[in-house]
Scaffold this motif. Structure first.
Motif, PDB file in Angstrom:
ATOM      1  N   UNK A  28       0.839  -1.195   0.000  1.00 12.63           N
ATOM      2  CA  UNK A  28       0.000   0.000   0.000  1.00 12.63           C
ATOM      3  C   UNK A  28       0.877   1.249   0.000  1.00 12.63           C
ATOM      4  N   UNK A  29       0.645   2.136  -0.969  1.00 12.72           N
ATOM      5  CA  UNK A  29       1.383   3.397  -0.989  1.00 12.72           C
ATOM      6  C   UNK A  29       0.968   4.274   0.185  1.00 12.72           C
ATOM      7  N   UNK A  30       1.878   5.140   0.601  1.00 11.73           N
ATOM      8  CA  UNK A  30       1.581   6.097   1.651  1.00 11.73           C
ATOM      9  C   UNK A  30       2.099   5.707   3.021  1.00 11.73           C
ATOM     10  N   UNK A  31       3.062   4.788   3.080  1.00 17.38           N
ATOM     11  CA  UNK A  31       3.657   4.433   4.373  1.00 17.38           C
ATOM     12  C   UNK A  31       4.262   5.692   5.001  1.00 17.38           C
ATOM     13  N   UNK A  32       4.419   5.664   6.307  1.00 16.15           N
ATOM     14  CA  UNK A  32       4.950   6.790   7.065  1.00 16.15           C
ATOM     15  C   UNK A  32       4.097   8.041   6.856  1.00 16.15           C
ATOM     16  N   UNK A  33       2.856   7.942   7.306  1.00 14.18           N
ATOM     17  CA  UNK A  33       1.914   9.058   7.331  1.00 14.18           C
ATOM     18  C   UNK A  33       1.750   9.686   5.946  1.00 14.18           C
ATOM     19  N   UNK A  34       1.602   8.844   4.950  1.00 13.00           N
ATOM     20  CA  UNK A  34       1.317   9.302   3.598  1.00 13.00           C
ATOM     21  C   UNK A  34       2.498   9.852   2.838  1.00 13.00           C
ATOM     22  N   UNK A  35       3.728   9.628   3.312  1.00 11.79           N
ATOM     23  CA  UNK A  35       4.878  10.279   2.681  1.00 11.79           C
ATOM     24  C   UNK A  35       5.728   9.356   1.806  1.00 11.79           C
ATOM     25  N   UNK A  36       5.595   8.030   1.931  1.00 12.93           N
ATOM     26  CA  UNK A  36       6.437   7.113   1.155  1.00 12.93           C
ATOM     27  C   UNK A  36       5.591   6.408   0.110  1.00 12.93           C
ATOM     28  N   UNK A  37       6.086   6.409  -1.129  1.00 14.40           N
ATOM     29  CA  UNK A  37       5.400   5.751  -2.229  1.00 14.40           C
ATOM     30  C   UNK A  37       6.398   4.892  -2.997  1.00 14.40           C
ATOM     31  N   UNK A  38       5.902   3.885  -3.653  1.00 12.91           N
ATOM     32  CA  UNK A  38       6.764   2.988  -4.427  1.00 12.91           C
ATOM     33  C   UNK A  38       7.246   3.674  -5.697  1.00 12.91           C
ATOM     34  N   UNK A  62       9.816  -5.824  12.166  1.00 18.80           N
ATOM     35  CA  UNK A  62       9.759  -4.732  13.127  1.00 18.80           C
ATOM     36  C   UNK A  62       8.603  -3.797  12.793  1.00 18.80           C
ATOM     37  N   UNK A  63       8.376  -2.859  13.685  1.00 18.23           N
ATOM     38  CA  UNK A  63       7.193  -2.001  13.651  1.00 18.23           C
ATOM     39  C   UNK A  63       7.482  -0.699  12.915  1.00 18.23           C
ATOM     40  N   UNK A  64       7.845  -0.792  11.656  1.00 18.91           N
ATOM     41  CA  UNK A  64       7.973   0.367  10.784  1.00 18.91           C
ATOM     42  C   UNK A  64       7.012   0.160   9.625  1.00 18.91           C
ATOM     43  N   UNK A  65       6.422   1.241   9.153  1.00 21.28           N
ATOM     44  CA  UNK A  65       5.389   1.138   8.119  1.00 21.28           C
ATOM     45  C   UNK A  65       5.911   0.555   6.807  1.00 21.28           C
ATOM     46  N   UNK A  66       7.213   0.622   6.554  1.00 20.78           N
ATOM     47  CA  UNK A  66       7.728   0.028   5.317  1.00 20.78           C
ATOM     48  C   UNK A  66       8.027  -1.459   5.478  1.00 20.78           C
ATOM     49  N   UNK A  67       7.673  -2.036   6.624  1.00 23.83           N
ATOM     50  CA  UNK A  67       7.800  -3.475   6.857  1.00 23.83           C
ATOM     51  C   UNK A  67       6.492  -4.064   7.383  1.00 23.83           C
ATOM     52  N   UNK A  68       5.528  -3.219   7.654  1.00 24.64           N
ATOM     53  CA  UNK A  68       4.257  -3.648   8.229  1.00 24.64           C
ATOM     54  C   UNK A  68       3.133  -2.811   7.624  1.00 24.64           C
ATOM     55  N   UNK A  69       2.556  -3.328   6.554  1.00 22.48           N
ATOM     56  CA  UNK A  69       1.456  -2.685   5.830  1.00 22.48           C
ATOM     57  C   UNK A  69       0.151  -3.138   6.478  1.00 22.48           C
ATOM     58  N   UNK A  70      -0.398  -2.293   7.328  1.00 20.12           N
ATOM     59  CA  UNK A  70      -1.604  -2.661   8.083  1.00 20.12           C
ATOM     60  C   UNK A  70      -2.750  -3.077   7.162  1.00 20.12           C
ATOM     61  N   UNK A  71      -2.931  -2.357   6.086  1.00 14.34           N
ATOM     62  CA  UNK A  71      -4.040  -2.657   5.178  1.00 14.34           C
ATOM     63  C   UNK A  71      -3.867  -4.043   4.555  1.00 14.34           C
ATOM     64  N   UNK A  72      -2.660  -4.357   4.110  1.00 13.49           N
ATOM     65  CA  UNK A  72      -2.400  -5.659   3.500  1.00 13.49           C
ATOM     66  C   UNK A  72      -2.487  -6.776   4.543  1.00 13.49           C
ATOM     67  N   UNK A  73      -1.928  -6.567   5.725  1.00  9.32           N
ATOM     68  CA  UNK A  73      -1.974  -7.587   6.777  1.00  9.32           C
ATOM     69  C   UNK A  73      -3.421  -7.874   7.171  1.00  9.32           C
TER      70      UNK A  73
END
Length: 142
Positions: A28-38, A62-73
């Motif tokens: 899912x695009x927008x990791x780290x509060x909407x700031x990271x995109x593929x 670990x608990x970083x948005x670029x390793x844990x995509x809540x929507x996908x999980x």
């Protein structure tokens, strides 16, 4: 064993016997509060493709948005009712609570101790956990 890289740190591991583990999911695009995109941009089918696959397990390092995509999980929790989640046994339980909040029942989530081996289907996996950082080195106090 076969490895399939998807994006970012997201990798699928497939055994000869057919066991599949998805590692560090982020589609899912927008990791780290909407700031990271593929980059390059996703084609648009990746999210649905990963949900449709049969995943026996998910490993989240670990608990970083670029390793844990809540929507996908959360989508995998619904589409793969037999899937298990493997996490390092961190002192802080943020990641554990986040995975449970995505829809994985606690009996489907396994926290693995540092430097211990565990068996899952036809895999034997050794977990190495870096839980405590020296604030003088990493610049953070946890």
């Amino acid at each position: 064993m076969k490895l399939q890289w998807y994006r970012s740190a997201t990798v699928g591991i497939f055994s000869q016997a057919g066991t599949s583990i998805l590692c560090d999911p982020l589609i899912t695009d927008g990791a780290f509060i909407g700031s990271w995109f593929h980059w390059p941009p996703l084609e648009g089918f990746e999210f649905e493709d990963l949900i449709k696959r049969k995943w026996d397990g998910i490993y989240i390092s670990h608990f970083h948005a670029d390793h844990f995509d809540r929507k996908l999980v959360a989508a995998i929790a619904r589409s793969n009712p037999d899937a298990r989640v493997f996490l390092p046994n961190y002192m802080n339980k943020w990641l554990l609570r986040a995975v449970i909040n995505c829809g994985f029942e606690p009996n489907r989530v396994f926290e693995i101790e540092n430097n211990s081996k565990f068996s899952f289907k036809d895999f034997v996996i050794t977990m190495f956990v870096a839980d405590y950082c020296n604030p003088q080195i990493c610049g953070a106090l946890i």
